[in-house]
Design a protein around this motif. Structure first.
Motif, PDB file in Angstrom:
ATOM      1  N   ARG A 123       0.749  -1.198   0.117  1.00  0.00           N
ATOM      2  CA  ARG A 123       0.130   0.050   0.130  1.00  0.00           C
ATOM      3  C   ARG A 123       0.963   1.304   0.031  1.00  0.00           C
ATOM      4  O   ARG A 123       0.667   2.245  -0.548  1.00  0.00           O
ATOM      5  N   ARG A 133       1.690   2.845  -3.412  1.00  0.00           N
ATOM      6  CA  ARG A 133       0.254   3.398  -3.973  1.00  0.00           C
ATOM      7  C   ARG A 133       0.335   4.884  -3.867  1.00  0.00           C
ATOM      8  O   ARG A 133      -0.227   5.363  -4.788  1.00  0.00           O
ATOM      9  N   PHE A 192      -6.315   6.949   1.955  1.00  0.00           N
ATOM     10  CA  PHE A 192      -6.568   5.775   2.772  1.00  0.00           C
ATOM     11  C   PHE A 192      -7.692   6.253   3.687  1.00  0.00           C
ATOM     12  O   PHE A 192      -7.529   6.950   4.833  1.00  0.00           O
ATOM     13  N   ASP A 194      -9.000   2.181  -0.308  1.00  0.00           N
ATOM     14  CA  ASP A 194      -8.230   3.199  -0.845  1.00  0.00           C
ATOM     15  C   ASP A 194      -9.096   4.227  -1.802  1.00  0.00           C
ATOM     16  O   ASP A 194      -9.992   3.640  -2.547  1.00  0.00           O
ATOM     17  N   TYR A 238      -8.081   6.976  -4.967  1.00  0.00           N
ATOM     18  CA  TYR A 238      -6.832   7.435  -5.875  1.00  0.00           C
ATOM     19  C   TYR A 238      -7.742   8.569  -6.675  1.00  0.00           C
ATOM     20  O   TYR A 238      -8.509   8.462  -7.419  1.00  0.00           O
TER      21      TYR A 238
END
Length: 257
Positions: free
Chosen positions: A153, A156, A165, A180, A182
Motif C-alpha cells: 500500500r 500506491r 486511505f 483506498d 486515488y
C-alpha cells in the motif's frame, strides 16, 4: 452478471489505470503494446509485478514475452485492458497454461452520497487489520506473501496525484472497514480500490460508510468519473450496483503459477 454498455468513459479509465501503474512502479520495461512493472520490495505481489497490455499487441508472442520479462518471478501475470485485445490473446495464453480472470470496470452513475463519516488514516493504522484480513481471503498464504500484500500500500502513494486511505471505526474504536481512494482532479477521474470489512464487523454498514465517504470526497475534488473494479463471479459487484455503479467494460488478467 451485470450487463455491459459501450461507454465513452472507458478509454479515460484505461488511461488512468495505465498511468497509475507506471507511476507506482519502481521500474518499468516497455514493449510493443504495453509495459512491464516491477517492484522488488514487494516481489510476491502480482499487483506490483506484471505485464500491462494497454495497446495493440501480438497475441502469439505474449506468452514468450511474459517468460522473458518475468523470468525471475515464481509466477506469470499479464493484465489486458481492452476487451477485444484480451479476446485475441485468450487462445495463445490458455495454450501456454494461463488461467483467465476478467474483472468488471464499474462507474458510479448514482447520486453523490453524503459524507459517510469515515476518516483518513495512515498506513500504520491499517497494518494490523489488513494483515488479519488475509487469513480470511488467502488462508494458506505464507507470511512473506501477506507482508508484501499489506506493505505494498505504501507504493500506491506514487500512483496518483492524491492518494487517501479511509477507515470506518466501530463503536468500540476498532478499524471496521477501509478503502483506498486515488484522485486525479486535473483529469476528473477517481478510483476506489481495495474495500475490505474486518470479519468481526461484517453486516454492520461499515463498508457503506467508507464507500460513501470515498464517493463524496471524489466528487468534492471535482472527479466526475468515479470507478472501481469487481469480479463478476463474486457478490460485491451486485452490492456496488445497488450503490449506483454500472459496469461499462472489463479488464482481463491472465495468470500462471
Amino acid at each position: 452478471m451485470t450487463s455491459l454498455t459501450t461507454d465513452s468513459e472507458l478509454p479515460r479509465v484505461h488511461g488512468f489505470l495505465s498511468a497509475f501503474r507506471r507511476r507506482q512502479a519502481a521500474r518499468t520495461v516497455d514493449f510493443p503494446g504495453g509495459f512491464a512493472v516491477f517492484d522488488e520490495a514487494y516481489a510476491l505481489s502480482r499487483g506490483n509485478n506484471h505485464l500491462l497490455v494497454d495497446g495493440p499487441v501480438a497475441p502469439e508472442a505474449l506468452p514468450d514475452l511474459a517468460d522473458e520479462l518475468q523470468g525471475s518471478l515464481p509466477y506469470r501475470h499479464v493484465q489486458v485492458l481492452d476487451e477485444e485485445v484480451a479476446a485475441a490473446c485468450r487462445g495463445p495464453m490458455e495454450r501456454a497454461g494461463y488461467g483467465r480472470s476478467p474483472s468488471l470496470v464499474m462507474c458510479h452513475r448514482g447520486p453523490v452520497p453524503a459524507h459517510g463519516g469515515a476518516r483518513e488514516v495512515d498506513l500504520d493504522v491499517l497494518r494490523e487489520p489488513a494483515t488479519a484480513s488475509w487469513s480470511r481471503f488467502a488462508p494458506g498464504a505464507s507470511p512473506e506473501l501477506v507482508r508484501d500484500m499489506v506493505e505494498r500500500r505504501a507504493a500506491r502513494r506514487r500512483g496518483a496525484e492524491v492518494v487517501r486511505f479511509l477507515a470506518a471505526y466501530s463503536a468500540g474504536g476498532e478499524v471496521a472497514a477501509w478503502v483506498d481512494l486515488y484522485l486525479d482532479p486535473a483529469s476528473g477521474i477517481a478510483q476506489i480500490e481495495d474495500l475490505v470489512t474486518a470479519e468481526a464487523h461484517l453486516g454492520q454498514g461499515h463498508a457503506g460508510a467508507v464507500l460513501d465517504t470515498a464517493l463524496h470526497l471524489a466528487a468534492e475534488a471535482g472527479c466526475t468519473t468515479r470507478f472501481l473494479t469487481a469480479r463478476p463471479t463474486d457478490w460485491p459487484h451486485r452490492w456496488y450496483g445497488r450503490k449506483g455503479f454500472q459496469a461499462i467494460g472489463t479488464a482481463t488478467r491472465f495468470e500462471r503459477a
